[in-house]
Design an enzyme around this catalytic site. Structure first.
Site, PDB file in Angstrom:
ATOM      1  N   HIS A   1      51.712 -24.587 -23.366  1.00 15.46           N
ATOM      2  CA  HIS A   1      51.967 -23.793 -24.564  1.00 15.46           C
ATOM      3  C   HIS A   1      52.125 -24.741 -25.739  1.00 15.46           C
ATOM      4  O   HIS A   1      52.843 -25.732 -25.621  1.00 15.46           O
ATOM      5  CB  HIS A   1      53.247 -22.977 -24.380  1.00 15.46           C
ATOM      6  CG  HIS A   1      53.605 -22.190 -25.609  1.00 15.46           C
ATOM      7  ND1 HIS A   1      52.971 -21.021 -25.942  1.00 15.46           N
ATOM      8  CD2 HIS A   1      54.500 -22.433 -26.594  1.00 15.46           C
ATOM      9  CE1 HIS A   1      53.481 -20.564 -27.083  1.00 15.46           C
ATOM     10  NE2 HIS A   1      54.409 -21.402 -27.491  1.00 15.46           N
TER      11      HIS A   1
ATOM     12  N   GLY B   1      14.711  -9.715 -31.231  1.00 20.46           N
ATOM     13  CA  GLY B   1      15.417  -9.867 -29.961  1.00 20.46           C
ATOM     14  C   GLY B   1      16.860 -10.288 -30.162  1.00 20.46           C
ATOM     15  O   GLY B   1      17.127 -11.368 -30.672  1.00 20.46           O
TER      16      GLY B   1
ATOM     17  N   ASP C   1      14.208 -23.031 -14.261  1.00 22.22           N
ATOM     18  CA  ASP C   1      13.656 -21.840 -14.925  1.00 22.22           C
ATOM     19  C   ASP C   1      12.379 -21.335 -14.273  1.00 22.22           C
ATOM     20  O   ASP C   1      12.004 -20.178 -14.476  1.00 22.22           O
ATOM     21  CB  ASP C   1      13.330 -22.163 -16.396  1.00 22.22           C
ATOM     22  CG  ASP C   1      14.565 -22.245 -17.270  1.00 22.22           C
ATOM     23  OD1 ASP C   1      15.683 -22.282 -16.722  1.00 22.22           O
ATOM     24  OD2 ASP C   1      14.412 -22.273 -18.511  1.00 22.22           O
TER      25      ASP C   1
HETATM   26  P1  NAD Z   1      16.636 -12.524 -23.635  1.00 24.54           P
HETATM   27  O1  NAD Z   1      15.943 -11.938 -22.475  1.00 24.54           O
HETATM   28  O2  NAD Z   1      18.045 -12.983 -23.519  1.00 24.54           O
HETATM   29  O3  NAD Z   1      16.584 -11.503 -24.869  1.00 24.54           O
HETATM   30  C1  NAD Z   1      15.372 -11.000 -25.396  1.00 24.54           C
HETATM   31  C2  NAD Z   1      15.639  -9.696 -26.128  1.00 24.54           C
HETATM   32  O4  NAD Z   1      14.476  -9.324 -26.850  1.00 24.54           O
HETATM   33  C3  NAD Z   1      15.960  -8.543 -25.174  1.00 24.54           C
HETATM   34  O5  NAD Z   1      17.209  -7.979 -25.519  1.00 24.54           O
HETATM   35  C4  NAD Z   1      14.789  -7.582 -25.384  1.00 24.54           C
HETATM   36  O6  NAD Z   1      15.174  -6.220 -25.250  1.00 24.54           O
HETATM   37  C5  NAD Z   1      14.345  -7.920 -26.802  1.00 24.54           C
HETATM   38  N1  NAD Z   1      12.938  -7.550 -27.094  1.00 24.54           N
HETATM   39  C6  NAD Z   1      11.837  -7.741 -26.312  1.00 24.54           C
HETATM   40  N2  NAD Z   1      10.721  -7.284 -26.929  1.00 24.54           N
HETATM   41  C7  NAD Z   1      11.109  -6.804 -28.145  1.00 24.54           C
HETATM   42  C8  NAD Z   1      10.414  -6.215 -29.262  1.00 24.54           C
HETATM   43  N3  NAD Z   1       9.081  -6.043 -29.274  1.00 24.54           N
HETATM   44  N4  NAD Z   1      11.145  -5.827 -30.338  1.00 24.54           N
HETATM   45  C9  NAD Z   1      12.497  -6.004 -30.373  1.00 24.54           C
HETATM   46  N5  NAD Z   1      13.197  -6.574 -29.350  1.00 24.54           N
HETATM   47  C10 NAD Z   1      12.512  -6.968 -28.258  1.00 24.54           C
HETATM   48  O7  NAD Z   1      15.676 -13.743 -24.108  1.00 24.54           O
HETATM   49  P2  NAD Z   1      15.935 -14.985 -25.073  1.00 24.54           P
HETATM   50  O8  NAD Z   1      17.099 -14.758 -25.970  1.00 24.54           O
HETATM   51  O9  NAD Z   1      14.605 -15.285 -25.665  1.00 24.54           O
HETATM   52  O10 NAD Z   1      16.333 -16.124 -24.041  1.00 24.54           O
HETATM   53  C11 NAD Z   1      15.412 -16.516 -23.027  1.00 24.54           C
HETATM   54  C12 NAD Z   1      16.102 -17.110 -21.841  1.00 24.54           C
HETATM   55  O11 NAD Z   1      16.679 -18.364 -22.166  1.00 24.54           O
HETATM   56  C13 NAD Z   1      17.223 -16.235 -21.300  1.00 24.54           C
HETATM   57  O12 NAD Z   1      17.096 -16.164 -19.906  1.00 24.54           O
HETATM   58  C14 NAD Z   1      18.474 -16.960 -21.683  1.00 24.54           C
HETATM   59  O13 NAD Z   1      19.507 -16.766 -20.753  1.00 24.54           O
HETATM   60  C15 NAD Z   1      18.020 -18.420 -21.713  1.00 24.54           C
HETATM   61  N6  NAD Z   1      18.831 -19.203 -22.663  1.00 24.54           N
HETATM   62  C16 NAD Z   1      20.166 -19.280 -22.472  1.00 24.54           C
HETATM   63  C17 NAD Z   1      20.951 -19.955 -23.368  1.00 24.54           C
HETATM   64  C18 NAD Z   1      22.431 -20.010 -23.131  1.00 24.54           C
HETATM   65  O14 NAD Z   1      22.848 -19.791 -22.011  1.00 24.54           O
HETATM   66  N7  NAD Z   1      23.245 -20.239 -24.130  1.00 24.54           N
HETATM   67  C19 NAD Z   1      20.406 -20.545 -24.501  1.00 24.54           C
HETATM   68  C20 NAD Z   1      19.034 -20.454 -24.685  1.00 24.54           C
HETATM   69  C21 NAD Z   1      18.261 -19.763 -23.748  1.00 24.54           C
END
Ligand code: NAD
Length: 397
Positions: free
Chosen positions: A373, A109, A241
């Protein structure tokens, strides 16, 4: 001149644990100071705003409240074919606790978590391969931004494979064999020492709601709320969440404050259109408002201004002149529609854009605002100027 620099991961982890402990301990102190009694254990909502509370030692009691606020959060989604084992195949928590830098690290992911953790461990020396099912990199972000970020990450040696859907992982002999399918077909694979699975998170509502509470859960597991975070049950609210909207701590916090204000009879409003997103990679990625693709799809006439950090003296002095700032604004009334930054301190720089959009500022407002600046913040100023071809620190195109 420094001497040789080496990593002391144990010291780094100890420092991190100390900061986390201090911050979470600080929350308990704040609750105490505010006259809040914190009970630690499991809560389950019963009908009529009663809550069954089970302490960690198993003792139970029932509390009755005038208002109940549900904020049970989310948990990582498990990939059935690559289950977490807490050692070789881990979630985002486990990935922060590794006791050694893995020689080869696999990440499933390329979402927010995958990029953040992949970026951290790459910088600590791991060979990182990120497998992403979608063909488009960071589809949620402005694609000009995503393209630049991908270029920077690949330059740092992150092996990011798009269109790679993972179908399974097997732990054998201390390593993890990951199989995936891509445009070349099924049967592709990598072997890694540790695998982080970060394919999304889902709302956590297990054992939260007894039958008959009147609180509904949708087909994806989210607690159903209205725009003011009211559930279907009177005086039962839900935030964060476990309800609709982005899974972001700052969104959850604002919803919680708004609900507290509503309960107190005060005015409250959460502006869902102006929530900043930050991805804590190096360089950072941050944005607020609409992407260029989203604006284009609305058919609204728009203009774009960009400014590369290469032209920023401060960024150069910081040895961090990758990336750019970008502003998208309405061509007719000049309203700022979206601001996107990839580069040094992007997560800090975006705050100015959030404030500007919260106040419904125009690019002209930003243009006429004096920026110190030399600072990184001049990138936002120059991008606003560039939207009208009035940039000063670079040629206008
Ligand atoms: P995400 O939804 O951001 O990304 C998950 C990714 O995994 C997607 O791009 C998807 O296409 C891919 N994926 C799914 N199944 C797959 C597979 N079998 N093989 C390959 N790729 C696959 O989820 P995340 O990164 O786990 O984050 C979860 C949530 O937590 C999100 O809503 C995120 O915004 C939130 N979060 C945000 C922050 C931040 O704002 N900095 C930090 C941590 C978490």
């Amino acid at each position: 001149m420094t001497g040789g620099v080496s990593l002391d991961l144990a010291a780094m982890q100890k420092r991190k644990a100390g900061i986390v402990k201090g911050m979470t301990g600080g929350i308990l102190q704040l609750l105490k100071a505010a006259g809040v009694t914190a009970l630690q254990g499991h809560g389950r909502l019963l009908p009529d705003r009663q809550v069954e509370f089970t302490a960690h030692d198993g003792t139970k009691k029932v509390l009755v409240a005038k208002h109940v606020l549900l904020a049970s959060g989310s948990i990582p989604t498990e990939l059935r074919s690559a289950p977490f084992d807490g050692r070789h195949v881990v979630d985002s928590w486990g990935a922060l606790e590794l006791d050694a830098v893995p020689g080869r690290l696999g990440v499933i992911g390329a979402g927010v978590i995958g990029l953040e953790l992949g970026s951290v461990w790459r910088r600590l020396g791991a060979e990182v391969t990120i497998l992403e099912a979608l063909p488009e990199f960071l589809a949620i972000a402005d694609q000009q931004l995503a393209k630049e970020a991908l270029k920077q990450f690949r330059k740092q040696g992150l092996d990011i494979r798009m269109g790679a859907r993972v179908s399974g992982a097997r732990v054998e002999g201390g390593a993890v064999a990951v199989s995936y399918e891509d445009a070349k077909g099924p049967g592709q694979g990598i072997v890694v020492d540790r695998l982080i699975v970060c394919i999304g998170r889902r709302p956590f509502t297990k054992d939260l709601l007894a039958p008959g509470t009147g609180v509904a859960v949708d087909d994806r597991g989210f607690i159903v709320v209205d725009d003011d975070c009211r559930t279907g049950a009177e005086n039962v609210w839900a935030v964060g969440d476990c309800v609709r909207g982005p899974m972001l701590a700052h969104k959850a916090k604002e919803e919680g404050v708004a609900v507290a204000d509503r309960i107190a009879g005060l005015y409250a409003h959460v502006n869902y259109a102006v929530i900043p997103s930050v991805i804590y990679t190096a360089p950072e990625i941050a944005w607020v408002g609409q992407t260029e693709e989203q604006v284009k799809a609305t058919g609204r006439p728009y203009k774009v201004g960009t400014f590369p950090f290469l032209a920023s003296g401060r960024a150069k002095a910081m040895e961090a002149s990758q990336g750019f700032a970008k502003i998208i604004a309405d061509r007719q009334d000049d309203t700022i529609l979206g601001v996107h930054v990839v580069g040094p301190m992007a997560g800090e720089l975006i705050a100015e854009a959030v404030l500007a959009m919260e106040y419904a500022a125009s690019t002209e407002d930003l243009q006429r605002t004096i920026h110190a600046h030399p600072t990184l913040s001049e990138a936002i100023h120059e991008a606003a100027l560039a939207a009208d071809k009035r940039a000063i620190d670079m040629p206008n195109r």
